[in-house]
Write a protein that holds these residues in place. Structure first.
Motif, PDB file in Angstrom:
ATOM      1  N   PRO A  13       0.805  -1.233   0.000  1.00 38.32           N
ATOM      2  CA  PRO A  13       0.000   0.000   0.000  1.00 38.32           C
ATOM      3  C   PRO A  13       0.833   1.276   0.000  1.00 38.32           C
ATOM      4  N   ILE A  14       2.010   1.242   0.630  1.00 37.32           N
ATOM      5  CA  ILE A  14       2.827   2.460   0.664  1.00 37.32           C
ATOM      6  C   ILE A  14       3.437   2.725  -0.709  1.00 37.32           C
ATOM      7  N   ASP A  15       3.908   1.667  -1.369  1.00 39.80           N
ATOM      8  CA  ASP A  15       4.381   1.830  -2.751  1.00 39.80           C
ATOM      9  C   ASP A  15       3.275   2.398  -3.630  1.00 39.80           C
ATOM     10  N   ASP A  16       2.088   1.845  -3.493  1.00 36.87           N
ATOM     11  CA  ASP A  16       0.959   2.302  -4.313  1.00 36.87           C
ATOM     12  C   ASP A  16       0.643   3.770  -4.033  1.00 36.87           C
ATOM     13  N   PHE A  17       0.653   4.129  -2.754  1.00 36.79           N
ATOM     14  CA  PHE A  17       0.350   5.512  -2.387  1.00 36.79           C
ATOM     15  C   PHE A  17       1.422   6.469  -2.906  1.00 36.79           C
ATOM     16  N   PHE A  18       2.689   6.131  -2.699  1.00 39.31           N
ATOM     17  CA  PHE A  18       3.778   6.998  -3.158  1.00 39.31           C
ATOM     18  C   PHE A  18       3.754   7.154  -4.678  1.00 39.31           C
ATOM     19  N   THR A  19       3.488   6.068  -5.381  1.00 35.18           N
ATOM     20  CA  THR A  19       3.443   6.131  -6.847  1.00 35.18           C
ATOM     21  C   THR A  19       2.320   7.045  -7.311  1.00 35.18           C
ATOM     22  N   SER A  20       1.156   6.906  -6.686  1.00 42.02           N
ATOM     23  CA  SER A  20       0.027   7.775  -7.023  1.00 42.02           C
ATOM     24  C   SER A  20       0.337   9.228  -6.678  1.00 42.02           C
ATOM     25  N   LEU A  21       0.963   9.438  -5.523  1.00 38.88           N
ATOM     26  CA  LEU A  21       1.340  10.790  -5.099  1.00 38.88           C
ATOM     27  C   LEU A  21       2.299  11.422  -6.100  1.00 38.88           C
ATOM     28  N   ALA A  22       3.275  10.646  -6.551  1.00 42.03           N
ATOM     29  CA  ALA A  22       4.246  11.157  -7.523  1.00 42.03           C
ATOM     30  C   ALA A  22       3.563  11.541  -8.828  1.00 42.03           C
ATOM     31  N   GLN A  23       2.630  10.718  -9.271  1.00 39.30           N
ATOM     32  CA  GLN A  23       1.928  10.997 -10.522  1.00 39.30           C
ATOM     33  C   GLN A  23       1.084  12.259 -10.419  1.00 39.30           C
ATOM     34  N   GLU A  24       0.502  12.489  -9.253  1.00 38.05           N
ATOM     35  CA  GLU A  24      -0.384  13.637  -9.075  1.00 38.05           C
ATOM     36  C   GLU A  24       0.372  14.926  -8.756  1.00 38.05           C
ATOM     37  N   GLN A  25       1.442  14.825  -7.960  1.00 42.57           N
ATOM     38  CA  GLN A  25       2.091  16.023  -7.429  1.00 42.57           C
ATOM     39  C   GLN A  25       3.478  16.299  -8.004  1.00 42.57           C
ATOM     40  N   SER A  26       4.061  15.336  -8.704  1.00 43.10           N
ATOM     41  CA  SER A  26       5.382  15.513  -9.326  1.00 43.10           C
ATOM     42  C   SER A  26       6.395  16.060  -8.327  1.00 43.10           C
ATOM     43  N   GLU A  27       7.005  17.211  -8.644  1.00 51.62           N
ATOM     44  CA  GLU A  27       8.071  17.744  -7.792  1.00 51.62           C
ATOM     45  C   GLU A  27       7.557  18.269  -6.456  1.00 51.62           C
ATOM     46  N   ASN A  28       6.250  18.346  -6.298  1.00 55.16           N
ATOM     47  CA  ASN A  28       5.681  18.785  -5.020  1.00 55.16           C
ATOM     48  C   ASN A  28       5.446  17.621  -4.058  1.00 55.16           C
ATOM     49  N   ALA A  29       5.798  16.416  -4.474  1.00 55.39           N
ATOM     50  CA  ALA A  29       5.592  15.238  -3.631  1.00 55.39           C
ATOM     51  C   ALA A  29       6.759  15.047  -2.668  1.00 55.39           C
ATOM     52  N   ALA A  30       6.449  14.488  -1.511  1.00 54.71           N
ATOM     53  CA  ALA A  30       7.481  14.103  -0.543  1.00 54.71           C
ATOM     54  C   ALA A  30       7.087  12.751   0.040  1.00 54.71           C
ATOM     55  N   GLY A  31       8.023  11.814   0.023  1.00 57.93           N
ATOM     56  CA  GLY A  31       7.777  10.493   0.588  1.00 57.93           C
ATOM     57  C   GLY A  31       8.604  10.298   1.840  1.00 57.93           C
ATOM     58  N   VAL A  32       7.952   9.873   2.918  1.00 55.96           N
ATOM     59  CA  VAL A  32       8.622   9.698   4.207  1.00 55.96           C
ATOM     60  C   VAL A  32       8.469   8.244   4.648  1.00 55.96           C
ATOM     61  N   ILE A  33       9.589   7.577   4.882  1.00 56.16           N
ATOM     62  CA  ILE A  33       9.584   6.199   5.364  1.00 56.16           C
ATOM     63  C   ILE A  33       9.875   6.202   6.862  1.00 56.16           C
TER      64      ILE A  33
END
Length: 202
Positions: A13-33
């Protein structure tokens, strides 16, 4: 039951969420593990990095499988204690290159250092980036400056000159977009239909 267990084990689910976030927000995305077992999140971090976003991992935790997987992948920009993450995120997104009133000036300032930075990359890695689109390189340089919290492009150049490992990290950032091309089926379809036939035209 065995089939159900296998299906559950493969859920990311985290991979899926981050991938979707990247597609929607591009350079405005931030992923935190943060704390967790397994490797979920690492693939999603790559998607965020490919689109110019920021990636962070918690420095230490009792359950550190996800964090170790992310860090070992080389995709993490910052490894920091959980209590420092909010400050790092705010500082990153307040960098002059992201502020409308400062963006054009900052881009011009970076462009003035481009040839010097490209020379460092060539000396360190053997790769010549002079054929790359300037905008692509400028965005990646600005992203590294944001990560390092350096506002002045000349100071960034000096940091690269003094710390060769920073040249390596910039090089990795520049290659992220290149490697994504080779995983894009649409790119290969275009090559097959439009480019390769022309190579064999008489």
């Amino acid at each position: 039951m065995a089939k159900m267990a296998t299906t559950r084990a493969r859920r990311t689910p985290i991979d899926d969420f981050f991938t979707s976030l990247a597609q929607e927000q591009s350079e405005n995305a931030a992923g935190v593990i943060l704390s967790g077992t397994g490797s979920d999140g690492t693939i999603g971090l790559r998607a965020i990095k490919e689109r110019g976003g920021l990636t962070l991992a918690q420095e230490s935790a009792e359950y550190d499988g996800m964090m170790r997987s992310a860090v070992q992948s080389g995709l993490v920009d910052m490894v920091v204690p959980a209590e420092d993450m909010a400050e790092k995120l705010v500082s990153y997104f307040r960098h002059p290159s992201r502020i409308d009133s400062e963006r054009d000036r900052h881009k011009r300032d970076v462009a003035e250092q481009l040839s010097r930075i490209a020379a460092l990359l060539r000396m360190r890695t053997g790769h010549d980036f002079s054929g790359y689109k300037d905008n692509t390189i400028l965005r990646r340089i600005q992203r590294r400056m944001q990560v390092l919290q350096i506002d002045d492009p000349a100071a960034f150049y000096e940091r690269l000159r003094e710390e060769p490992q920073q040249v390596d990290l910039l090089f990795q950032d520049l290659l992220i977009g290149v490697t994504s091309f080779f995983r894009d089926p649409h790119a290969f379809d275009a090559l097959e239909r439009l480019v390769i036939p022309r190579l064999f035209e008489g």
